[in-house]
Structure formats: structure tokens, C-alpha cells
Design a protein around this motif. Structure first.
Motif, PDB file in Angstrom:
ATOM      1  N   VAL A  53       0.853  -1.190   0.000  1.00  0.00           N
ATOM      2  CA  VAL A  53       0.000   0.000   0.000  1.00  0.00           C
ATOM      3  C   VAL A  53       0.889   1.240   0.000  1.00  0.00           C
ATOM      4  CG1 VAL A  53      -1.823   1.265   1.200  1.00  0.00           C
ATOM      5  CG2 VAL A  53      -1.777  -1.254   1.274  1.00  0.00           C
ATOM      6  N   LEU A  54       0.738   2.096  -0.993  1.00  0.00           N
ATOM      7  CA  LEU A  54       1.511   3.325  -1.100  1.00  0.00           C
ATOM      8  C   LEU A  54       0.608   4.516  -0.787  1.00  0.00           C
ATOM      9  CD1 LEU A  54       3.531   2.622  -4.384  1.00  0.00           C
ATOM     10  CD2 LEU A  54       4.014   1.911  -2.028  1.00  0.00           C
ATOM     11  N   VAL A  55       1.127   5.450  -0.007  1.00  0.00           N
ATOM     12  CA  VAL A  55       0.343   6.595   0.465  1.00  0.00           C
ATOM     13  C   VAL A  55       1.094   7.873   0.125  1.00  0.00           C
ATOM     14  CG1 VAL A  55      -0.851   7.626   2.440  1.00  0.00           C
ATOM     15  CG2 VAL A  55      -0.377   5.148   2.420  1.00  0.00           C
ATOM     16  N   ASN A  56       0.487   8.735  -0.671  1.00  0.00           N
ATOM     17  CA  ASN A  56       1.131   9.986  -1.071  1.00  0.00           C
ATOM     18  C   ASN A  56       0.137  11.131  -1.024  1.00  0.00           C
ATOM     19  OD1 ASN A  56       3.946   9.122  -2.007  1.00  0.00           O
ATOM     20  ND2 ASN A  56       2.651   7.699  -3.157  1.00  0.00           N
ATOM     21  N   ALA A  57       0.661  12.336  -1.082  1.00  0.00           N
ATOM     22  CA  ALA A  57      -0.180  13.535  -1.070  1.00  0.00           C
ATOM     23  C   ALA A  57       0.167  14.423  -2.256  1.00  0.00           C
ATOM     24  CB  ALA A  57       0.019  14.311   0.230  1.00  0.00           C
ATOM     25  N   VAL A  58      -0.803  15.211  -2.687  1.00  0.00           N
ATOM     26  CA  VAL A  58      -0.558  16.261  -3.671  1.00  0.00           C
ATOM     27  C   VAL A  58      -0.892  17.599  -3.033  1.00  0.00           C
ATOM     28  CG1 VAL A  58      -0.962  14.780  -5.672  1.00  0.00           C
ATOM     29  CG2 VAL A  58      -2.874  16.054  -4.685  1.00  0.00           C
ATOM     30  N   THR A  59      -0.153  18.633  -3.437  1.00  0.00           N
ATOM     31  CA  THR A  59      -0.363  19.964  -2.843  1.00  0.00           C
ATOM     32  C   THR A  59      -0.590  21.004  -3.931  1.00  0.00           C
ATOM     33  OG1 THR A  59       2.048  20.245  -2.729  1.00  0.00           O
ATOM     34  CG2 THR A  59       0.936  19.480  -0.739  1.00  0.00           C
ATOM     35  N   PRO A  60      -1.811  21.086  -4.445  1.00  0.00           N
ATOM     36  CA  PRO A  60      -2.103  22.098  -5.463  1.00  0.00           C
ATOM     37  C   PRO A  60      -2.139  23.505  -4.880  1.00  0.00           C
ATOM     38  CG  PRO A  60      -3.897  20.487  -5.235  1.00  0.00           C
ATOM     39  CD  PRO A  60      -2.956  20.261  -4.119  1.00  0.00           C
ATOM     40  N   SER A  61      -1.840  24.463  -5.742  1.00  0.00           N
ATOM     41  CA  SER A  61      -2.177  25.844  -5.421  1.00  0.00           C
ATOM     42  C   SER A  61      -3.641  26.059  -5.819  1.00  0.00           C
ATOM     43  CB  SER A  61      -1.244  26.811  -6.154  1.00  0.00           C
ATOM     44  OG  SER A  61      -1.237  26.549  -7.546  1.00  0.00           O
ATOM     45  N   ALA A  95      -5.543  23.942 -13.265  1.00  0.00           N
ATOM     46  CA  ALA A  95      -6.808  23.340 -13.690  1.00  0.00           C
ATOM     47  C   ALA A  95      -7.056  22.043 -12.935  1.00  0.00           C
ATOM     48  CB  ALA A  95      -6.778  23.069 -15.188  1.00  0.00           C
ATOM     49  N   PRO A  96      -8.307  21.756 -12.576  1.00  0.00           N
ATOM     50  CA  PRO A  96      -8.597  20.478 -11.918  1.00  0.00           C
ATOM     51  C   PRO A  96      -8.088  19.283 -12.714  1.00  0.00           C
ATOM     52  CG  PRO A  96     -10.501  21.931 -11.774  1.00  0.00           C
ATOM     53  CD  PRO A  96      -9.507  22.620 -12.669  1.00  0.00           C
ATOM     54  N   GLU A  97      -8.122  19.386 -14.036  1.00  0.00           N
ATOM     55  CA  GLU A  97      -7.636  18.285 -14.875  1.00  0.00           C
ATOM     56  C   GLU A  97      -6.143  18.040 -14.669  1.00  0.00           C
ATOM     57  OE1 GLU A  97     -11.006  20.354 -17.180  1.00  0.00           O
ATOM     58  OE2 GLU A  97      -9.309  20.934 -15.891  1.00  0.00           O
ATOM     59  N   GLU A  98      -5.392  19.105 -14.431  1.00  0.00           N
ATOM     60  CA  GLU A  98      -3.952  18.962 -14.212  1.00  0.00           C
ATOM     61  C   GLU A  98      -3.678  18.240 -12.896  1.00  0.00           C
ATOM     62  OE1 GLU A  98      -1.720  22.684 -16.181  1.00  0.00           O
ATOM     63  OE2 GLU A  98      -3.338  23.269 -14.816  1.00  0.00           O
ATOM     64  N   VAL A  99      -4.430  18.589 -11.876  1.00  0.00           N
ATOM     65  CA  VAL A  99      -4.261  17.917 -10.589  1.00  0.00           C
ATOM     66  C   VAL A  99      -4.656  16.449 -10.720  1.00  0.00           C
ATOM     67  CG1 VAL A  99      -4.851  17.944  -8.140  1.00  0.00           C
ATOM     68  CG2 VAL A  99      -4.766  20.098  -9.420  1.00  0.00           C
ATOM     69  N   ALA A 100      -5.733  16.198 -11.460  1.00  0.00           N
ATOM     70  CA  ALA A 100      -6.186  14.819 -11.653  1.00  0.00           C
ATOM     71  C   ALA A 100      -5.121  13.971 -12.338  1.00  0.00           C
ATOM     72  CB  ALA A 100      -7.487  14.806 -12.454  1.00  0.00           C
ATOM     73  N   GLN A 101      -4.383  14.558 -13.279  1.00  0.00           N
ATOM     74  CA  GLN A 101      -3.330  13.802 -13.960  1.00  0.00           C
ATOM     75  C   GLN A 101      -2.255  13.346 -12.971  1.00  0.00           C
ATOM     76  OE1 GLN A 101      -3.035  12.653 -16.978  1.00  0.00           O
ATOM     77  NE2 GLN A 101      -4.660  13.699 -18.093  1.00  0.00           N
ATOM     78  N   MET A 102      -1.885  14.223 -12.054  1.00  0.00           N
ATOM     79  CA  MET A 102      -0.890  13.844 -11.054  1.00  0.00           C
ATOM     80  C   MET A 102      -1.448  12.774 -10.120  1.00  0.00           C
ATOM     81  SD  MET A 102       1.285  16.231  -8.417  1.00  0.00           S
ATOM     82  CE  MET A 102       2.468  16.757  -9.666  1.00  0.00           C
ATOM     83  N   ILE A 103      -2.676  12.954  -9.687  1.00  0.00           N
ATOM     84  CA  ILE A 103      -3.313  11.967  -8.824  1.00  0.00           C
ATOM     85  C   ILE A 103      -3.387  10.622  -9.543  1.00  0.00           C
ATOM     86  CG2 ILE A 103      -5.475  11.311  -7.695  1.00  0.00           C
ATOM     87  CD1 ILE A 103      -5.960  14.341  -7.250  1.00  0.00           C
ATOM     88  N   GLY A 104      -3.728  10.663 -10.836  1.00  0.00           N
ATOM     89  CA  GLY A 104      -3.860   9.431 -11.598  1.00  0.00           C
ATOM     90  C   GLY A 104      -2.586   8.611 -11.604  1.00  0.00           C
ATOM     91  N   TRP A 105      -1.439   9.267 -11.777  1.00  0.00           N
ATOM     92  CA  TRP A 105      -0.183   8.519 -11.752  1.00  0.00           C
ATOM     93  C   TRP A 105       0.061   7.911 -10.374  1.00  0.00           C
ATOM     94  CZ3 TRP A 105       4.519   9.063  -9.087  1.00  0.00           C
ATOM     95  CH2 TRP A 105       5.514   8.175  -9.497  1.00  0.00           C
ATOM     96  N   LEU A 106      -0.217   8.678  -9.340  1.00  0.00           N
ATOM     97  CA  LEU A 106      -0.013   8.171  -7.986  1.00  0.00           C
ATOM     98  C   LEU A 106      -0.952   7.024  -7.641  1.00  0.00           C
ATOM     99  CD1 LEU A 106       0.498  11.590  -6.188  1.00  0.00           C
ATOM    100  CD2 LEU A 106       2.240   9.832  -6.549  1.00  0.00           C
ATOM    101  N   CYS A 107      -2.078   6.942  -8.335  1.00  0.00           N
ATOM    102  CA  CYS A 107      -3.034   5.851  -8.128  1.00  0.00           C
ATOM    103  C   CYS A 107      -2.687   4.610  -8.943  1.00  0.00           C
ATOM    104  CB  CYS A 107      -4.436   6.297  -8.533  1.00  0.00           C
ATOM    105  SG  CYS A 107      -5.217   7.470  -7.422  1.00  0.00           S
ATOM    106  N   SER A 108      -1.709   4.717  -9.817  1.00  0.00           N
ATOM    107  CA  SER A 108      -1.438   3.652 -10.776  1.00  0.00           C
ATOM    108  C   SER A 108      -0.324   2.724 -10.313  1.00  0.00           C
ATOM    109  CB  SER A 108      -1.054   4.260 -12.128  1.00  0.00           C
ATOM    110  OG  SER A 108       0.262   4.796 -12.079  1.00  0.00           O
ATOM    111  N   GLU A 109      -0.204   1.584 -10.996  1.00  0.00           N
ATOM    112  CA  GLU A 109       0.886   0.664 -10.731  1.00  0.00           C
ATOM    113  C   GLU A 109       2.227   1.250 -11.147  1.00  0.00           C
ATOM    114  OE1 GLU A 109       0.294  -3.445 -11.910  1.00  0.00           O
ATOM    115  OE2 GLU A 109      -1.882  -3.114 -11.907  1.00  0.00           O
ATOM    116  N   ALA A 110       2.199   2.242 -12.040  1.00  0.00           N
ATOM    117  CA  ALA A 110       3.447   2.893 -12.467  1.00  0.00           C
ATOM    118  C   ALA A 110       4.125   3.583 -11.297  1.00  0.00           C
ATOM    119  CB  ALA A 110       3.177   3.890 -13.585  1.00  0.00           C
ATOM    120  N   CYS A 111       3.346   4.024 -10.330  1.00  0.00           N
ATOM    121  CA  CYS A 111       3.906   4.557  -9.081  1.00  0.00           C
ATOM    122  C   CYS A 111       4.214   3.363  -8.189  1.00  0.00           C
ATOM    123  CB  CYS A 111       2.909   5.490  -8.405  1.00  0.00           C
ATOM    124  SG  CYS A 111       3.466   6.117  -6.814  1.00  0.00           S
ATOM    125  N   SER A 112       5.480   3.002  -8.121  1.00  0.00           N
ATOM    126  CA  SER A 112       5.845   1.758  -7.444  1.00  0.00           C
ATOM    127  C   SER A 112       6.873   1.929  -6.329  1.00  0.00           C
ATOM    128  CB  SER A 112       6.399   0.760  -8.466  1.00  0.00           C
ATOM    129  OG  SER A 112       7.534   1.317  -9.121  1.00  0.00           O
TER     130      SER A 112
END
Length: 253
Positions: free
Chosen positions: A183-191, A220-237
Motif C-alpha cells: 500500500v503506497l500513500v502519497n499527497a498532492v499539494t495544489p495551489s 486546472a482540476p484536470e492537471e491535478v487529476a493527472q498527477m493523482i492518476g499517476w499516484l493511483c497507478s501501478e506505475a507509481c511503485s
């Protein structure tokens, strides 16, 4: 925006809190496009139903009307999601509130506590409800949507800034706690992003929000979602307990 490779979430189930609007809804769209099935949790039933109707064209959507600040409601939502899908692989803790704008001295303690209840305790409740399930299955991705305000503060929103700083600290602690479980746990910090949390913005408020952003625009919310998406993926290992900045240069740490 540039074309970005779509993560593969086929076979995954994602819980997105506050998934009925703003960054949460954009994240839900990205996860759905990648093949994830979704459980959306929020307080506003009408917006939940509208989000589910939209996303149903892409994936299976389960909704729960829940206040993340209520421990029992969160435990019930987690059971409902697991009963419905048989598993939860991804948790995006996005539900949050800004609270009032007031200087310390007139900022009511009850308002301060109300912000902590949603932003910090809500994240804690959701993690408490789902981490044991993820750990037992040997896989999980948790992303906590914090804020650049949790790194360097914003005036007159001390409750919000404090809650986001604590959310970052919780991310660091939990990431280390479960580092060997899969289980990997990370945070994002948007402006600042043009979402409902800020309400209607006049030009003076926009200038104030962008004053410390070198890129001189909202994220843009879409930009934040892209970062979140990678962190939710198996590519983030091999990233856990980390804070990923997306503040247009406002914070460089």
C-alpha cells in the motif's frame, strides 16, 4: 493541454471522496477512462447522482451519501463499497472544506474544529476504514489531496492551512507505517484551482490567490487529476509518504 498517456486501471476499484465535483470529479473521470470502477462518497446527493449518471457511460459507479467527518458513516461507506465490488484498491481523499476567512483572535474555535473534522479527521477516518482491507490484499494506492497552504500557509485561513499541514504529516506517517504491505500513500499539494471551494471570486481575490504563483495562473482540476492518476497507478511503485507539488512554482520543496 498536452496529450498524456492514460494509466491502466482495469480491474481496480477506486473510492473518491468529494468525487461529485471539482478535482474529485475530474479524478473520477480519469480513473473511469482508465477502466476503474468507482465508489463516490460525498454529502450532496443530487451532485452525486449527477456525477454517477455522467460516469455510468464509462464504468460501473457506486455512490454513498456520507460525511467523511463522521467515523461511523465512513465505516459504513467502506463496508458498502467492499460489499458492492468485493474489493477497494484505490482511495483518493479529496473531500474538503475551506472554512471561514478570519484573523486569529476572531476565528472561532468551533469553526477551526469544523475544518479539522472534515479535512484531517475525514482523511484519517477513510484511511482507518480501508487501509486494513488494502494491506490484507497486499495492494493499495492512497492519495491525499492536501494544499500548498499546508506547506507555507495562507493568511486568514488558519484552520484550512493547519488541517492541510496535518494531512501532509499523516501521509508521511502512514506511508512509512504500511511501506512493506504493498500500500503506497502519497499527497498532492495544489495551489488555488477554480473549484467550488473558493466560491465566486472577484478580481481582487483572484489577484491575491495568484500573487505568489510564479506561473501566474490557476491550476486546472484536470492537471491535478493527472498527477493523482499517476499516484493511483501501478506505475507509481517506489514513492510513498511523499508530497507531490503542483503549485506553479509557488512551493519548490
Amino acid at each position: 493541454m498536452p496529450t498524456i498517456a492514460r494509466p491502466d486501471f482495469a480491474g481496480r476499484v477506486a473510492v473518491v471522496t468529494g468525487g461529485n465535483r471539482g478535482i474529485g470529479l475530474e479524478t473520477a473521470r480519469l480513473l473511469a477512462r482508465g477502466g476503474a470502477r468507482l465508489s463516490l462518497w460525498a454529502r450532496d446527493t443530487l451532485r452525486l447522482e449527477a456525477a454517477a449518471t455522467e460516469l455510468a457511460d464509462m464504468t460501473e459507479v457506486h455512490i454513498v451519501q456520507a460525511d467523511v467527518g463522521d467515523e461511523q458513516a465512513v465505516q459504513a461507506a467502506a463496508r458498502a463499497a467492499i460489499d458492492h465490488f468485493g474489493q477497494v484498491d484505490i482511495l483518493v481523499n479529496n473531500a474538503g472544506t475551506l472554512g471561514p476567512r478570519a484573523p486569529v483572535g476572531t476565528y472561532l474555535a468551533s469553526d477551526f474544529e469544523a475544518v479539522l473534522r472534515i479535512n484531517l479527521m475525514g482523511t484519517f477516518h477513510c484511511c482507518s476504514a480501508l487501509v486494513p482491507h488494502m494491506s490484507a490484499r497486499g495492494y493499495g494506492r492512497i492519495v491525499n489531496v492536501a494544499s500548498v497552504a499546508g506547506k507555507d500557509g495562507n493568511p486568514f485561513v488558519s484552520g484550512y492551512a493547519a488541517s492541510k499541514a496535518a494531512q501532509i504529516a499523516l501521509t508521511k506517517s502512514l506511508g512509512k507505517e504500511v511501506a512493506t504491505t504493498g500500500v503506497l500513500v502519497n499527497a498532492v499539494t495544489p495551489s488555488a484551482s477554480p473549484t467550488d471551494i473558493f466560491g465566486e471570486l472577484d478580481e481582487d481575490r483572484k489577484r491575491a490567490l495568484l500573487a505568489n504563483v510564479p506561473m501566474a495562473r490557476f491550476v486546472a482540476p484536470e492537471e491535478v487529476a493527472q498527477m493523482i492518476g499517476w499516484l493511483c497507478s501501478e506505475a507509481c511503485s517506489f514513492s510513498t509518504g511523499a508530497t507531490f507539488d503542483i503549485s506553479g512554482g509557488r512551493a519548490t520543496f
